[in-house]
Design a protein around this motif. Structure first.
Motif, short mmCIF file in Angstrom:
data_model
loop_
_atom_site.label_atom_id
_atom_site.label_comp_id
_atom_site.label_asym_id
_atom_site.label_seq_id
_atom_site.Cartn_x
_atom_site.Cartn_y
_atom_site.Cartn_z
N SER A 168 0.94 -4.47 -15.70
CA SER A 168 -0.36 -3.85 -16.00
C SER A 168 -1.51 -4.79 -15.66
O SER A 168 -2.53 -4.36 -15.12
N ARG A 169 -1.35 -6.07 -15.95
CA ARG A 169 -2.39 -7.05 -15.60
C ARG A 169 -2.57 -7.12 -14.08
O ARG A 169 -3.69 -7.19 -13.58
N GLU A 170 -1.46 -7.10 -13.35
CA GLU A 170 -1.53 -7.15 -11.89
C GLU A 170 -2.23 -5.90 -11.35
O GLU A 170 -3.07 -5.99 -10.45
N LEU A 171 -1.89 -4.73 -11.89
CA LEU A 171 -2.55 -3.50 -11.45
C LEU A 171 -4.04 -3.55 -11.74
O LEU A 171 -4.86 -3.16 -10.91
N ALA A 172 -4.41 -4.05 -12.92
CA ALA A 172 -5.83 -4.15 -13.29
C ALA A 172 -6.56 -5.09 -12.33
O ALA A 172 -7.70 -4.83 -11.93
N GLY B 187 0.82 -1.21 0.00
CA GLY B 187 0.00 0.00 0.00
C GLY B 187 0.85 1.26 0.00
O GLY B 187 0.56 2.23 -0.72
N PHE B 188 1.92 1.25 0.79
CA PHE B 188 2.81 2.40 0.83
C PHE B 188 3.50 2.59 -0.52
O PHE B 188 3.62 3.71 -1.02
N LEU B 189 3.94 1.49 -1.13
CA LEU B 189 4.62 1.58 -2.43
C LEU B 189 3.67 2.08 -3.52
O LEU B 189 4.06 2.90 -4.36
N VAL B 190 2.42 1.61 -3.51
CA VAL B 190 1.43 2.10 -4.48
C VAL B 190 1.21 3.59 -4.27
O VAL B 190 1.17 4.37 -5.23
N TRP B 191 1.08 4.01 -3.01
CA TRP B 191 0.89 5.42 -2.72
C TRP B 191 2.08 6.25 -3.20
O TRP B 191 1.91 7.27 -3.85
N ASP C 83 -9.75 -4.06 -9.72
CA ASP C 83 -11.05 -4.73 -9.74
C ASP C 83 -11.53 -5.17 -8.36
O ASP C 83 -12.67 -5.58 -8.20
N VAL C 84 -10.65 -5.10 -7.36
CA VAL C 84 -11.03 -5.52 -6.00
C VAL C 84 -11.88 -4.42 -5.37
O VAL C 84 -11.43 -3.28 -5.25
N PRO C 85 -13.11 -4.76 -4.97
CA PRO C 85 -13.94 -3.74 -4.30
C PRO C 85 -13.38 -3.46 -2.91
O PRO C 85 -12.99 -4.37 -2.19
N LEU C 86 -13.34 -2.19 -2.56
CA LEU C 86 -12.86 -1.81 -1.24
C LEU C 86 -13.96 -1.03 -0.52
O LEU C 86 -14.49 -0.06 -1.06
N ASP C 87 -14.28 -1.48 0.66
CA ASP C 87 -15.24 -0.78 1.50
C ASP C 87 -14.61 -0.67 2.88
O ASP C 87 -14.56 -1.65 3.62
N PRO C 88 -14.11 0.51 3.23
CA PRO C 88 -13.42 0.64 4.52
C PRO C 88 -14.32 0.36 5.71
O PRO C 88 -13.84 0.09 6.80
N LEU C 89 -15.63 0.38 5.52
CA LEU C 89 -16.54 0.11 6.63
C LEU C 89 -16.85 -1.37 6.78
O LEU C 89 -17.45 -1.79 7.74
#
Length: 163
Positions: A138-142, A11-15, A146-152
């Motif tokens: 690019s395939r890995e990023l795609a 997550g830090f690296l993506v950011w 596609d993963v839904p994220l819901d922080p709640l």
């Protein structure tokens, strides 16, 4: 950090990569009077127009992943700069369709060329834009997009375990 990611979370690296990219694009397109966010909007609009679409602000928001209110704000600024025209959709008076002006198409073509050069620079360590490592990346990023994220509603341990 940039040369030794050991211990850094994905997550830090993506950011960090997204921030590096945003800053680089901001600097590169500033001479054209654009910000990174504005570039994302006009480049997406340009691509959608090339496929025959005349998207609404909402469709453009869905395409870019930007919030609809932010797209509206960006579209107004781009309209004021003479790069975009906003018009009510005849089929849905609540919707606003966006179109690049002639000046907007010219500025966008130039910006796309500049950003494409930046992308080539960024992807050189992976073999360039058309390299097999870049395609796999690019395939890995795609996949991650596609993963839904819901922080709640984070997944439970059982949902994250592999069978």
């Amino acid at each position: 950090m940039s040369t030794n990611p050991e211990g850094a979370t994905p997550g830090f690296l993506v950011w960090r990569l997204s921030m590096k990219w945003r800053v680089a694009v901001d600097r590169a397109v500033a001479p054209l009077g654009l910000t990174h966010a504005q570039y994302s909007l006009v480049a997406s609009l340009y691509g959608m127009h090339r496929t025959g679409l005349r998207p609404s602000q909402r469709q453009l928001a869905d395409h870019t992943g930007l919030e609809p209110l932010y797209v509206s704000k960006l579209a107004r600024a781009l309209e004021a700069a003479g790069l975009v025209e906003r018009a009510r959709d005849p089929a849905d008076p609540r919707a606003v369709q966006l179109t690049l002006t002639d000046q907007g198409r010219e500025v966008t073509r130039r910006a796309i060329g500049i950003v494409h050069g930046l992308l080539e620079q960024l992807l050189t360590p992976l073999g360039g834009l058309d390299g097999p490592r870049t395609k796999a990346f690019s395939r890995e990023l795609a996949t991650l997009l596609d993963v839904p994220l819901d922080p709640l509603d984070p997944p439970t341990k059982n949902e994250t375990e592999q069978p």
